[in-house]
Design a protein around this motif. Structure first.
Motif, mmCIF file in Angstrom:
data_model
loop_
_atom_site.group_PDB
_atom_site.id
_atom_site.type_symbol
_atom_site.label_atom_id
_atom_site.label_comp_id
_atom_site.label_asym_id
_atom_site.label_seq_id
_atom_site.Cartn_x
_atom_site.Cartn_y
_atom_site.Cartn_z
ATOM 1 N N GLY A 81 0.777 -1.236 0.000
ATOM 2 C CA GLY A 81 0.000 0.000 0.000
ATOM 3 C C GLY A 81 0.805 1.280 0.000
ATOM 4 O O GLY A 81 0.270 2.354 0.269
ATOM 5 N N GLY A 82 2.095 1.232 -0.300
ATOM 6 C CA GLY A 82 2.896 2.443 -0.345
ATOM 7 C C GLY A 82 3.000 3.146 0.991
ATOM 8 O O GLY A 82 3.033 4.381 1.061
ATOM 9 N N ARG A 83 3.087 2.376 2.084
ATOM 10 C CA ARG A 83 3.068 2.948 3.433
ATOM 11 C C ARG A 83 4.460 3.177 4.020
ATOM 12 O O ARG A 83 4.596 3.456 5.206
ATOM 13 C CB ARG A 83 2.277 2.022 4.367
ATOM 14 C CG ARG A 83 0.795 1.949 4.054
ATOM 15 C CD ARG A 83 0.120 0.904 4.941
ATOM 16 N NE ARG A 83 0.395 -0.454 4.496
ATOM 17 C CZ ARG A 83 0.158 -1.538 5.220
ATOM 18 N NH1 ARG A 83 -0.309 -1.428 6.459
ATOM 19 N NH2 ARG A 83 0.399 -2.747 4.755
ATOM 20 N N ASP A 290 -5.906 -3.631 -0.130
ATOM 21 C CA ASP A 290 -4.952 -3.695 -1.238
ATOM 22 C C ASP A 290 -5.433 -4.609 -2.362
ATOM 23 O O ASP A 290 -4.703 -4.853 -3.317
ATOM 24 C CB ASP A 290 -3.595 -4.197 -0.733
ATOM 25 C CG ASP A 290 -2.938 -3.221 0.223
ATOM 26 O OD1 ASP A 290 -3.052 -2.011 -0.010
ATOM 27 O OD2 ASP A 290 -2.314 -3.681 1.203
ATOM 28 N N MET A 291 -6.661 -5.117 -2.249
ATOM 29 C CA MET A 291 -7.196 -6.071 -3.214
ATOM 30 C C MET A 291 -8.503 -5.564 -3.829
ATOM 31 O O MET A 291 -9.537 -6.223 -3.738
ATOM 32 C CB MET A 291 -7.475 -7.415 -2.519
ATOM 33 C CG MET A 291 -6.333 -7.954 -1.707
ATOM 34 S SD MET A 291 -5.000 -8.509 -2.773
ATOM 35 C CE MET A 291 -3.749 -8.839 -1.534
ATOM 36 N N THR A 310 6.096 -7.596 2.825
ATOM 37 C CA THR A 310 6.029 -8.161 1.487
ATOM 38 C C THR A 310 7.408 -8.041 0.840
ATOM 39 O O THR A 310 8.257 -7.273 1.296
ATOM 40 C CB THR A 310 4.989 -7.438 0.615
ATOM 41 O OG1 THR A 310 5.482 -6.146 0.226
ATOM 42 C CG2 THR A 310 3.659 -7.269 1.350
ATOM 43 N N SER A 311 7.635 -8.805 -0.203
ATOM 44 C CA SER A 311 8.938 -8.797 -0.871
ATOM 45 C C SER A 311 9.085 -7.585 -1.773
ATOM 46 O O SER A 311 8.147 -7.203 -2.480
ATOM 47 C CB SER A 311 9.109 -10.065 -1.710
ATOM 48 O OG SER A 311 9.105 -11.221 -0.913
ATOM 49 N N THR A 312 10.273 -7.003 -1.786
ATOM 50 C CA THR A 312 10.552 -5.950 -2.752
ATOM 51 C C THR A 312 10.700 -6.569 -4.137
ATOM 52 O O THR A 312 11.105 -7.730 -4.286
ATOM 53 C CB THR A 312 11.847 -5.192 -2.405
ATOM 54 O OG1 THR A 312 12.954 -6.105 -2.465
ATOM 55 C CG2 THR A 312 11.779 -4.554 -1.023
ATOM 56 N N ASN A 313 10.407 -5.785 -5.163
ATOM 57 C CA ASN A 313 10.605 -6.264 -6.530
ATOM 58 C C ASN A 313 12.063 -6.622 -6.773
ATOM 59 O O ASN A 313 12.382 -7.581 -7.485
ATOM 60 C CB ASN A 313 10.158 -5.195 -7.527
ATOM 61 C CG ASN A 313 8.662 -4.973 -7.508
ATOM 62 O OD1 ASN A 313 7.899 -5.839 -7.078
ATOM 63 N ND2 ASN A 313 8.223 -3.809 -7.969
ATOM 64 N N GLU A 314 12.967 -5.826 -6.176
ATOM 65 C CA GLU A 314 14.393 -6.061 -6.372
ATOM 66 C C GLU A 314 14.814 -7.411 -5.780
ATOM 67 O O GLU A 314 15.668 -8.104 -6.337
ATOM 68 C CB GLU A 314 15.202 -4.933 -5.740
ATOM 69 C CG GLU A 314 15.021 -3.573 -6.402
ATOM 70 C CD GLU A 314 13.871 -2.755 -5.796
ATOM 71 O OE1 GLU A 314 13.843 -1.536 -5.993
ATOM 72 O OE2 GLU A 314 12.997 -3.354 -5.118
ATOM 73 N N GLN A 459 20.323 1.355 -0.527
ATOM 74 C CA GLN A 459 20.479 2.009 -1.826
ATOM 75 C C GLN A 459 20.048 1.100 -2.971
ATOM 76 O O GLN A 459 19.562 1.575 -4.001
ATOM 77 C CB GLN A 459 21.944 2.424 -2.027
ATOM 78 C CG GLN A 459 22.465 3.438 -1.024
ATOM 79 C CD GLN A 459 21.665 4.740 -1.016
ATOM 80 O OE1 GLN A 459 21.190 5.196 -2.055
ATOM 81 N NE2 GLN A 459 21.505 5.321 0.167
ATOM 82 N N SER A 460 20.194 -0.212 -2.791
ATOM 83 C CA SER A 460 19.864 -1.144 -3.867
ATOM 84 C C SER A 460 18.370 -1.213 -4.147
ATOM 85 O O SER A 460 17.964 -1.727 -5.194
ATOM 86 C CB SER A 460 20.396 -2.543 -3.536
ATOM 87 O OG SER A 460 19.610 -3.177 -2.536
ATOM 88 N N VAL A 461 17.531 -0.738 -3.207
ATOM 89 C CA VAL A 461 16.086 -0.737 -3.417
ATOM 90 C C VAL A 461 15.563 0.703 -3.494
ATOM 91 O O VAL A 461 14.447 0.991 -3.068
ATOM 92 C CB VAL A 461 15.350 -1.550 -2.324
ATOM 93 C CG1 VAL A 461 15.660 -3.021 -2.456
ATOM 94 C CG2 VAL A 461 15.700 -1.055 -0.925
ATOM 95 N N ALA A 462 16.366 1.578 -4.064
ATOM 96 C CA ALA A 462 15.969 2.988 -4.165
ATOM 97 C C ALA A 462 14.696 3.165 -4.983
ATOM 98 O O ALA A 462 13.906 4.086 -4.728
ATOM 99 C CB ALA A 462 17.101 3.805 -4.765
ATOM 100 N N ALA A 463 14.452 2.288 -5.950
ATOM 101 C CA ALA A 463 13.221 2.400 -6.738
ATOM 102 C C ALA A 463 11.993 2.101 -5.888
ATOM 103 O O ALA A 463 10.925 2.687 -6.099
ATOM 104 C CB ALA A 463 13.283 1.449 -7.929
ATOM 105 N N THR A 464 12.137 1.222 -4.921
ATOM 106 C CA THR A 464 11.036 0.857 -4.033
ATOM 107 C C THR A 464 10.939 1.795 -2.840
ATOM 108 O O THR A 464 9.841 2.176 -2.418
ATOM 109 C CB THR A 464 11.241 -0.583 -3.521
ATOM 110 O OG1 THR A 464 11.115 -1.477 -4.627
ATOM 111 C CG2 THR A 464 10.214 -0.950 -2.464
ATOM 112 N N ASN A 465 12.066 2.181 -2.288
ATOM 113 C CA ASN A 465 12.112 2.993 -1.074
ATOM 114 C C ASN A 465 13.015 4.208 -1.301
ATOM 115 O O ASN A 465 14.094 4.323 -0.695
ATOM 116 C CB ASN A 465 12.628 2.139 0.097
ATOM 117 C CG ASN A 465 12.620 2.869 1.434
ATOM 118 O OD1 ASN A 465 12.017 3.937 1.578
ATOM 119 N ND2 ASN A 465 13.298 2.297 2.423
ATOM 120 N N PRO A 466 12.596 5.129 -2.179
ATOM 121 C CA PRO A 466 13.464 6.268 -2.508
ATOM 122 C C PRO A 466 13.739 7.177 -1.324
ATOM 123 O O PRO A 466 14.828 7.746 -1.218
ATOM 124 C CB PRO A 466 12.683 7.000 -3.607
ATOM 125 C CG PRO A 466 11.256 6.567 -3.430
ATOM 126 C CD PRO A 466 11.327 5.172 -2.923
#
Length: 498
Positions: A81-83, A290-291, A310-314, A459-466
């Motif tokens: 949910g982008g929380r 979320d559904m 939940t799992s990050t896309n990365e 830093q490796s998940v900056a797209a998910t957690n900028p």
């Protein structure tokens, strides 16, 4: 311990009462009746330690407990949910005054240590009334639990006050921070003693207690944190070679209600539906908000959880496509019955990737009987491989241990076995295998911190957690000491940066 939960909960009240005595009265005026007169009384007091501390650390809804913080704010986990921005420890905006849950963790960890100190002191004083076996098990478990909660405290905050006796509250609130090296040296003493006293395994209602091998798992982790690779290899080698634990042949058979206390699992936090339920499964279970495309007719799934882990896309993208572990981290859709005719043939994709290995499908929110796995033998194999590599490079022994884990993950495909790596390449392989094998099992943040890789992981998940990637600073490897604790105890000094 499942069938003994009501007794444990009642006996926990005994320790609360004892703790009130500890706070209000000096030790020299304690009534002799407060000491233990039998094995059963000592055992009940130990059960109270589990009830207070372990349930909070692993099963509570508090977002600063060990289960959340060992995963969130790393490279593998995110809430649905982008929380992310709602949780300062994920986006690295935490201040000493910002999160009251951190103070709750601090207080609970120390209350649990006080309980353990009480049990150790009073069992020692009651030794003449307790059998040798009762003495060993009570002191062994209490020393393990004391060490475990100092492990949590030092992982969270680094140098923290340490005391090993029953103290008046006025003494406790004047204690300065003890250097982490001194605390962990004491943990080594406690854990070696615990391992010498505890049984190799338990049966029946005692399942869920800490065994000799659980003590040696934590001992190995302390040695590794100290950089003591010789002792780490020795202790973890004993687990692999002398314990009754073996690797399961099927990764999926490690998890789930039907597979509790299997031969691979070394220590599980026991849970019982309705009586002593686990909240942990709800952290992983999707939440209905979320559904939006899912119809209410999907009765085979109950999306009543929080979706907090939940799992990050990365993380999912980092897997080899042939890895059989991927589905256990990537529940990304479900077949629905939008017509209500009983035909679940309509695929509804999820917006997030759920960690199926820790979801208890069908359980009510905050009411699951699914145990939490803290230590299992696969972790021991990876620790052995790491210690051997640090001592001698990637030897045949080191490859044998990591490839045993990979063989299971890839169906014994020889092409997936590692070989020909440099010492640094093998070190990186261990870091990767650790996240693929042990993801969401209470390890990730602390291992990244030990490797000096937490910032790199964020830093490796900056797209998910900028926001987290932009905010992370080196001092974030430790959390701030709760502001109220610094006010109450002038001898405490705040961690740098806060």
């Amino acid at each position: 311990m499942k069938s003994n939960k009501l007794i444990i909960i009642i006996l926990a009240l005994f320790l609360v009462a004892c703790n009130d005595v500890l706070i209000e009265n000096p030790r020299d005026i304690m009534n002799p009746s407060q000491f233990f007169n039998s094995d059963a009384e000592a055992k009940g007091a130990v059960d109270g330690i589990y009830s207070r501390g372990i349930n909070f650390a692993f099963n509570s809804a508090t977002t600063s407990n060990f289960g959340y913080l060992s995963n969130q704010g790393t490279d593998i986990s995110r809430p649905s949910g982008g929380r992310e921005s709602s949780y300062p420890y994920i986006v690295y905006t935490l201040s000493s005054a910002e999160d009251g849950n951190m103070r709750e963790s601090w207080a609970t960890f120390y209350r649990t240590i006080a309980d353990a100190n009480l049990v150790i002191a009073r069992v020692e004083a009651s030794k003449a009334k307790i059998t040798t076996n009762g003495y060993n098990q009570s002191v062994g478990q209490a020393k393990f639990l004391r060490a475990y909660f100092y492990w949590l405290l030092t992982n969270y905050w680094g140098d923290v006050p340490m005391w090993l006796n029953e103290l008046d509250i006025n003494e406790v609130t004047k204690l300065p921070r003890t250097p982490i090296a001194e605390i962990r040296n004491q943990m080594v003493l406690d854990l070696n003693d615990a391992a010498s006293k505890l049984p190799s395994s338990y049966q029946g209602v005692d399942l869920g207690r800490t065994s000799k091998w659980a003590a040696m798992m934590l001992l190995t982790k302390v040695y590794m944190a100290q950089g003591d690779w010789i002792n780490a290899k020795t202790s973890v080698g004993k687990i692999i070679n002398e314990s009754p634990h073996k690797l399961m042949s099927d990764y999926g058979k490690i998890f789930g209600n039907a597979n509790e206390y299997n031969i691979e699992n070394i220590w599980e936090i026991d849970a019982t539906l309705d009586l002593n339920p686990s909240l942990r499964a709800s952290w992983f279970t999707p939440r209905a908000t979320d559904m939006p495309k899912l119809k209410a007719t999907a009765v085979n799934y109950t999306f009543t959880g929080y979706g907090m882990l939940t799992s990050t896309n990365e993380f999912i993208a980092s897997f080899d496509a042939a890895d059989k572990r991927i589905p256990f981290y990537n529940l990304n859709g479900v077949y629905d019955d939008p017509t209500g005719t009983g035909n679940y043939n309509h695929w509804v994709p999820f917006s997030f990737r759920y960690v199926a290995k820790f979801i208890d499908f069908g359980s009510p929110r905050n009411n699951s009987g699914l145990n939490a796995i803290v230590y299992r033998l696969a972790d021991a194999y990876l620790m052995y491989a790491e210690a051997e590599n640090e001592l001698n490079g990637p030897t045949v022994e080191a490859y044998a241990k990591i490839n045993s884990i990979r063989d299971r993950a890839f169906g014994n495909d020889p092409a997936k076995r590692l070989s020909g790596l440099t010492k640094e390449g093998f070190r990186q392989a261990i870091m990767n295998e650790n996240k693929w094998e042990l993801g969401f099992e209470f390890n990730r943040r602390w291992d990244l911190k030990r490797w000096g890789k937490l910032g790199e992981a964020v830093q490796s998940v900056a797209a998910t957690n900028p926001i987290g990637a932009a905010n992370f600073k080196p001092y974030h490897v430790l959390f701030p000491i709760p502001f109220q604790e610094v006010i109450l105890n002038p001898a405490l000094k705040q961690n740098p940066g806060y």
